[in-house]
Design an enzyme around this catalytic site. Structure first.
Site, mmCIF file in Angstrom:
data_model
loop_
_atom_site.group_PDB
_atom_site.id
_atom_site.type_symbol
_atom_site.label_atom_id
_atom_site.label_comp_id
_atom_site.label_asym_id
_atom_site.label_seq_id
_atom_site.Cartn_x
_atom_site.Cartn_y
_atom_site.Cartn_z
ATOM 1 N N LYS A 61 0.288 -1.226 0.145
ATOM 2 C CA LYS A 61 0.014 0.282 0.355
ATOM 3 C C LYS A 61 1.092 1.090 -0.161
ATOM 4 C CE LYS A 61 -4.126 1.389 2.401
ATOM 5 N NZ LYS A 61 -5.035 0.929 3.908
ATOM 6 N N SER A 136 -9.396 1.101 2.888
ATOM 7 C CA SER A 136 -9.075 2.096 1.974
ATOM 8 C C SER A 136 -7.773 1.425 1.403
ATOM 9 C CB SER A 136 -8.215 3.067 2.771
ATOM 10 O OG SER A 136 -7.368 2.659 3.578
ATOM 11 N N SER A 160 -10.370 -1.197 6.968
ATOM 12 C CA SER A 160 -9.685 -0.765 5.387
ATOM 13 C C SER A 160 -9.190 -2.220 5.496
ATOM 14 C CB SER A 160 -8.652 0.833 5.746
ATOM 15 O OG SER A 160 -9.179 1.691 5.997
#
Length: 474
Positions: A61, A136, A160
């Site tokens: 990420k 996310s 997330s």
């Protein structure tokens, strides 16, 4: 005799598949030059059969720092930020000879739950590109679901990792808070932020944990755990485990999802576990989302105060420092982030801090105490991460245009483990209309092995087949 695949061949095949699935928009920055160089170096090194990550490609990420490589947080304000430091997790994985091939898209700075708020655009669900991935950690989830890499790192502040895993038909694990170092990870809400992992197999989660779970003096939230050797200790013996499940009797969910959930629960009973339906204070469940929002938005407002175009971030000219800051933040942040900063600043203001921020922390304590009582009696607590499959992008964007007075708190249950810091894992349960839906297992902090063991048992029973793996993109 099976054919030997070299790290170079493996990395080359990953980039080929990544190109085939580029329409998912899951990548912010390719790390191809570094990855290929690393693969060549590993190819010249004697194979270490005890190192299960050697030569294995992964993605990370883009709010996790990679030294001398762009780390943008999927935000325009950090579009050209190249850290001169490395995150601890990237150091550990590099040392284990795993190969980082790309930085993945996220809802800007981790603020969003749909995968629709990266500066680079929407991240699409590989099962059906008309549907969201969840967020996310959207890019990491999409690339694992598409079979491009066997594992990916994400962060989980408020579901997330585990919500995208449910929507994408993969495994998403949030460990005990502080178990994996956050050093080098862009903060969103430090009292909630947790680094975790996406995979297609529970055992792969354990392999990654064995490499990442170390106390880190560079992270003030890093904790010591007595548990170790997650792969070695992984087992499916659930005999006499006391497992609580949320009482869904009054909920009108679709028959096929209910049947899949009941079948999974019955498999636990058949193998000797003791299942107990429990009720959770509904007022506390209804408070989960507002409590999370107030605490996380307030912490984000404070943590990101240095993104001004002066200390950090892309600078937009102005007549003085105040105007530079205003111009830089106006141009650099998306609407979702601005909205959260406004709410966070409001909650921290002198007039409302006691009424909002301090009260939210008090309600959080009530939630933690309720969970503590549950885990005094039960080894694990099973909930549904979501009671519907991934909505369409169109529907989500339409819903964002209005403020609804109604909200289904059953969509917020994953926040429980964020608030108490316990381990939590989502695994695939079934598919509905050719879209996956998951089931979620939680335990008290530092009982990560228990969560993995129950997940392994259920995964073996469910035998979910990720249709993305090995398929050619059509």
């Amino acid at each position: 005799m099976s054919e030997i695949i070299t790290p170079i061949q493996l990395v080359t095949s990953v980039y080929k598949r990544l190109e085939e699935w580029k329409h998912l928009n899951g990548v912010v920055t390719s790390l191809a030059p570094k990855a290929i160089k690393h693969a060549k170096l590993i190819s010249q090194t004697p194979m270490d059969n005890s190192n299960l990550l050697m030569g294995i490609p992964f993605v990370m990420k883009d709010n996790i720092a990679t030294i001398d490589s762009l780390t943008t947080g999927s935000s325009k304000i950090l579009a050209n930020f190249t850290p001169n430091y490395d995150s601890t997790v990237n150091k550990y994985l590099t040392k284990a000879s795993a190969i980082n091939i790309a930085k993945t898209a996220l809802d800007e700075l981790g603020m969003g739950g749909d995968g629709l708020y990266a500066a680079t655009g929407h991240v699409l669900n590989p099962w059906n590109p008309k549907h969201i991935t969840g967020g996310s950690s959207s890019g990491s989830a999409a690339l694992v679901a598409a079979g491009i890499v066997p594992f990916a790192l994400g962060t989980d502040t408020g579901d997330s990792i585990r919500k995208p895993a449910a929507y994408c038909g993969i495994i998403g694990f949030k460990p005990t808070y502080g178990l994996i170092s956050r050093n080098g990870v862009f903060p969103y809400a430090p009292s909630l932020d947790t680094v975790g992992v996406f995979t297609n197999h529970v055992e792969d989660v354990a392999i990654v944990l064995d490499n990442l779970v170390h106390h880190d003096s560079e992270d003030f939230t890093s904790v010591h755990s007595t548990q170790k050797d997650y792969v070695k200790n992984l087992n499916t013996n659930i005999q006499d485990k006391n497992i609580a499940i949320l009482n869904y009797d009054s909920y009108q969910w679709t028959p096929d999802i209910k049947q899949a959930f009941d079948d999974a629960v019955n498999s636990l009973v058949t193998d000797g576990a003791k299942i107990h339906k429990i009720n959770f204070d509904e007022q506390l469940l209804q408070a989960l989302l507002p409590v999370y929002m107030i605490i996380s938005f307030a912490e984000a407002t404070s943590c990101h105060a240095n993104l001004t175009g002066i200390n950090f971030g892309e600078r937009i000219a102005g007549n003085d420092y105040s105007q530079v800051m205003t111009n830089s933040r106006t141009a650099g942040f998306g609407d979702m982030v601005k909205r959260r900063y406004i709410i966070g600043a409001y909650a921290l203001s002198a007039n409302y801090q006691e009424e909002l921020f301090n009260k939210a922390k008090k309600v959080r304590r009530l939630v933690v105490e309720a969970l503590t009582q549950i885990f005094k009696k039960y080894d694990a607590f099973i909930v549904m991460p979501t009671v519907t499959s991934a909505p369409t992008i169109k529907d989500v964007l339409e819903q964002k245009k209005v403020i609804s007075s109604k909200h289904d708190y059953l969509e917020d249950l994953l926040l429980l483990s964020n608030l108490n810091g316990g381990p939590s894992i989502t695994i695939p349960l079934t598919t509905v209309n050719n879209l996956p839906i998951g089931i979620n297992i939680n335990a008290t902090p530092f009982n990560d092995q228990t969560v993995l063991d129950i997940a392994q048992f259920l995964s073996n029973y469910i035998n979910f087949n990720n249709k993305m793996l090995g398929d050619e993109n059509e």
